[in-house]
Design an enzyme around this catalytic site. Structure first.
Site, PDB file in Angstrom:
ATOM      1  N   MET A 244      23.935   8.854   3.219  1.00 23.21           N
ATOM      2  CA  MET A 244      23.903  10.137   3.910  1.00 23.21           C
ATOM      3  C   MET A 244      24.138   9.959   5.406  1.00 23.21           C
ATOM      4  O   MET A 244      24.794  10.785   6.041  1.00 23.21           O
ATOM      5  CB  MET A 244      22.572  10.850   3.660  1.00 23.21           C
ATOM      6  CG  MET A 244      22.550  12.286   4.168  1.00 23.21           C
ATOM      7  SD  MET A 244      23.774  13.354   3.366  1.00 23.21           S
ATOM      8  CE  MET A 244      22.864  13.847   1.898  1.00 23.21           C
TER       9      MET A 244
ATOM     10  N   PHE B 289     -11.964  -6.996  13.773  1.00 21.14           N
ATOM     11  CA  PHE B 289     -10.847  -7.493  12.962  1.00 21.14           C
ATOM     12  C   PHE B 289     -10.498  -6.473  11.869  1.00 21.14           C
ATOM     13  O   PHE B 289     -11.354  -6.011  11.138  1.00 21.14           O
ATOM     14  CB  PHE B 289     -11.207  -8.839  12.325  1.00 21.14           C
ATOM     15  CG  PHE B 289     -10.143  -9.374  11.412  1.00 21.14           C
ATOM     16  CD1 PHE B 289      -8.917  -9.778  11.929  1.00 21.14           C
ATOM     17  CD2 PHE B 289     -10.361  -9.462  10.043  1.00 21.14           C
ATOM     18  CE1 PHE B 289      -7.932 -10.270  11.085  1.00 21.14           C
ATOM     19  CE2 PHE B 289      -9.382  -9.948   9.193  1.00 21.14           C
ATOM     20  CZ  PHE B 289      -8.160 -10.360   9.722  1.00 21.14           C
ATOM     21  N   GLN B 290      -9.230  -6.135  11.775  1.00 22.71           N
ATOM     22  CA  GLN B 290      -8.696  -5.163  10.823  1.00 22.71           C
ATOM     23  C   GLN B 290      -9.397  -3.803  10.934  1.00 22.71           C
ATOM     24  O   GLN B 290      -9.599  -3.109   9.939  1.00 22.71           O
ATOM     25  CB  GLN B 290      -8.757  -5.697   9.387  1.00 22.71           C
ATOM     26  CG  GLN B 290      -7.771  -6.835   9.148  1.00 22.71           C
ATOM     27  CD  GLN B 290      -7.582  -7.174   7.685  1.00 22.71           C
ATOM     28  OE1 GLN B 290      -8.477  -6.975   6.860  1.00 22.71           O
ATOM     29  NE2 GLN B 290      -6.417  -7.706   7.339  1.00 22.71           N
TER      30      GLN B 290
ATOM     31  N   LYS C  19     -17.880  -0.772   5.282  1.00 28.70           N
ATOM     32  CA  LYS C  19     -18.196  -1.867   4.370  1.00 28.70           C
ATOM     33  C   LYS C  19     -19.695  -1.988   4.118  1.00 28.70           C
ATOM     34  O   LYS C  19     -20.114  -2.232   2.968  1.00 28.70           O
ATOM     35  CB  LYS C  19     -17.655  -3.187   4.939  1.00 28.70           C
ATOM     36  CG  LYS C  19     -17.828  -4.377   3.993  1.00 28.70           C
ATOM     37  CD  LYS C  19     -17.113  -5.610   4.519  1.00 28.70           C
ATOM     38  CE  LYS C  19     -17.227  -6.760   3.514  1.00 28.70           C
ATOM     39  NZ  LYS C  19     -16.488  -7.971   3.982  1.00 28.70           N
TER      40      LYS C  19
ATOM     41  N   GLU D 238       0.823  -1.220   0.000  1.00 24.78           N
ATOM     42  CA  GLU D 238       0.000   0.000   0.000  1.00 24.78           C
ATOM     43  C   GLU D 238       0.852   1.263   0.000  1.00 24.78           C
ATOM     44  O   GLU D 238       0.458   2.280  -0.576  1.00 24.78           O
ATOM     45  CB  GLU D 238      -0.945   0.015   1.213  1.00 24.78           C
ATOM     46  CG  GLU D 238      -2.073  -1.010   1.133  1.00 24.78           C
ATOM     47  CD  GLU D 238      -1.709  -2.357   1.703  1.00 24.78           C
ATOM     48  OE1 GLU D 238      -2.576  -3.258   1.734  1.00 24.78           O
ATOM     49  OE2 GLU D 238      -0.532  -2.533   2.115  1.00 24.78           O
TER      50      GLU D 238
END
Length: 586
Positions: free
Chosen positions: A480, A114-115, A164, A52
């Site tokens: 760096m 969940f999630q 959802k 993602e």
């Protein structure tokens, strides 16, 4: 006319109405209802990313290439939280982006389902605005508002989180004919009195400088800037975010200011009696120690975001407005002043600046051990590929060398993560830029550290037929960080050796050429200066697959000039323990 459909169908229809042609994303449980109608869309192409974070950076790259908001999509919980870094990146660099995330069903919100993650709460400080949609009827208006907010005023990221059950519910689709947003009225037109005062100060100044930031790029004001610069004869500095908005080849361009800017650009700001800041925000990488920055300068500060004006440095003349309109109005005001006989005399100022350019030009020393110089690699890459290409840098030494040693002539030619400094930005952002402008050659200039954070998106590029080219400037280290360890930690190299470039016959871990081939790309390697040109030309000849070139370079090379962290710009060094003689300049 209204049409019955699911909330998910309404979402895809809304994206089509908003003009979206590409979405970068990964499906998952909460967002899955949206992926079914997306399968049938003839207008919206979905590009399946491998992470993602890559989807978010690809959306940023697309926005850079097109000027339109990039779109990414993820599921709830970890999918959404993986977008936090690109959202922050877009917020810092004012990149227009719309992120769409699925959320658990409404009854589960707040139960630690969940999630589940409160992505609106998490991203509140790092988005321009965000929405939690619980009602399918609200989807079209929310999407319309999101795109308007992302692309108007100071651009930025907007997140739309959709439950959802809202995606699954039935709704009557209706695209709003107009937006009713009474609390959102960005000021774009500058105040005439402030413009006239700025023009007066320019004509009266003896040592003026234009300090040009990313706002000029975002507003599409490159042409207006050139007219203003040539009309006034004022020196121009372009920040990291504005590289290319004013041609490097132009005689009035002093280069990039800041921590790794040119001595002429840094010195011009320090010695100026007037700084005209256009779409810049006086960030610490430009100012150095703030209380010692440009001590004798008055400031004209133009920005579309009023919160930026006088945030870090007091503005004697604050101008709120879109840079394109500000600069266009300044041109008119300056012409009026010149017609009335009021024109600045900067001959002595230019003599001083020209001497700085002559005595302290950008340069580098070849490695004494015969190894490949990273600066030479990047310089030759720019010379061979040319200024019509897009160069997308990661973060670190290679980013600074790409800003210093490639000549930019066009706005949008250089893309990078400036404000946040996100390692892993380059490959997915290059992918998005290539999707947004497929006819333009796109090179990702990456480091071996950055490259290992998001190189899985090479699989996306190979499968989706997106032929980006990647130059991995491979010094085997977090370059760096190693440079700072050399300068400030007595050469104690704690946890910076990546073992990607062999020393004393070490095995490369990983071997970038074999890794590229495993991902379906063409892999090349260059280890000698005499092979640079042929290797770049071989990469340029491949147009049907992504190409990765492992440039194995010297691991001791450092970025110069440099203003040490927390120190004054007066202390700039153009090489180790070598500083300009400012007293001689005075």
């Amino acid at each position: 006319m209204t049409e019955q459909m699911t909330g998910a169908q309404s979402l895809i229809r809304s994206l089509e109405h908003a003009g979206v042609d590409v979405v970068f994303g990964i499906p998952g449980g909460a967002i899955l209802p949206a992926y079914d109608p997306l399968y049938d869309s003839a207008n919206v192409r979905h590009i399946l990313m491998r992470h993602e974070q890559g989807a978010g950076h690809a959306a940023e790259g697309y926005a850079y290439a097109t000027g339109r908001p990039g779109v990414c999509m993820a599921t709830s919980g970890p999918g959404a939280t993986n977008l936090v870094t690109p959202l922050t990146d877009a917020h810092m660099d004012s990149v227009p982006m719309v992120a769409i995330t699925g959320q658990v069903a409404t009854p589960l919100i707040g139960t630690d389902g969940f999630q589940e993650a409160d992505i609106c709460g998490i991203t509140m400080p790092i988005t321009k605005h965000n929405y939690l949609v619980k009602d399918a009827d609200d989807i079209p208006a929310t999407i319309a508002e999101a795109f308007h907010i992302a692309s108007s005023g100071r651009p930025g990221p907007v997140l739309v989180d959709i439950a959802k059950d809202a995606l699954q519910a039935s709704t009557a689709f209706s695209w709003p004919q107009r937006l009713d947003m009474p609390g959102y009225r960005p000021v774009t037109k500058p105040h005439g009195k402030q413009i006239r005062e700025a023009a007066r100060m320019i004509s009266e100044a003896r040592r003026p400088v234009f300090y040009v930031g990313g706002g000029v790029l975002r507003s599409g004001a490159a042409q207006e800037l050139r007219v203003l610069a040539e009309l006034t004869g004022v020196p121009v500095t372009t920040t990291l975010m504005a590289r290319g908005v004013f041609p490097d080849s132009h005689p009035q361009n002093l280069g990039m200011p800041g921590m790794h800017g040119t001595v002429a650009a840094v010195g011009s700001l320090q010695k100026a009696d007037l700084i005209v800041a256009l779409g810049a925000r006086f960030d610490d990488r430009v100012t150095g120690r703030l209380d010692s920055f440009a001590p004798g300068a008055k400031v004209v500060h133009a920005d579309i975001d009023p919160a930026e004006i006088s945030k870090n440095r007091h503005a004697d003349v604050p101008i709120v407005g879109d840079c394109r309109e500000v600069i266009a109005d300044l041109v008119v005001a300056v012409r009026n002043d010149q017609a009335a006989g009021r024109q600045g005399d900067y001959a002595a100022w230019w003599a001083q600046l020209d001497r700085l350019r002559e005595v302290y030009p950008l340069g580098y020393e070849e490695a004494g051990d015969g190894s490949l110089s990273p600066q030479k690699v990047i310089q030759r890459l720019g010379e061979i590929v040319g200024s019509d290409a897009t160069y997308v840098a990661g973060v670190g030494q290679h980013q600074m060398w790409a800003a210093q040693f490639i000549g930019y002539k066009k706005p949008g030619g250089f893309v990078n993560s400036g404000g946040l400094g996100t390692m892993g930005f380059s490959v997915p952002a290059a992918l998005g830029a290539k999707v947004g402008d497929p006819d333009r050659t796109v090179w990702a200039v990456d480091g071996d550290g950055c490259f290992q954070m998001t190189n899985q998106e090479l699989a996306t590029a190979a499968i989706e037929g997106i032929p980006i080219k990647v130059a991995v400037v491979n010094n085997g280290n977090l370059g760096m960080v190693r440079q700072w360890q050399t300068l400030y930690y007595e050469g104690r190299y704690s946890n910076t050796d990546l073992r990607t470039a062999p020393r004393d016959r070490e095995v490369r871990v990983p071997d970038f050429v074999r890794l590229a081939e495993a991902y379906g790309c063409v892999g090349l390697r260059c280890e000698r200066a005499e092979d640079i040109d042929a290797t770049v030309e071989k990469a340029m000849a491949v147009d049907d697959a992504p190409v990765v070139v492992d440039f194995s370079v010297n691991h001791d090379a450092m970025v110069w000039p440099m203003v040490g962290p927390g120190t004054s710009n007066d202390n700039i060094q153009y090489a180790r323990d070598m500083a300009p003689d400012w007293e001689d300049e005075d």
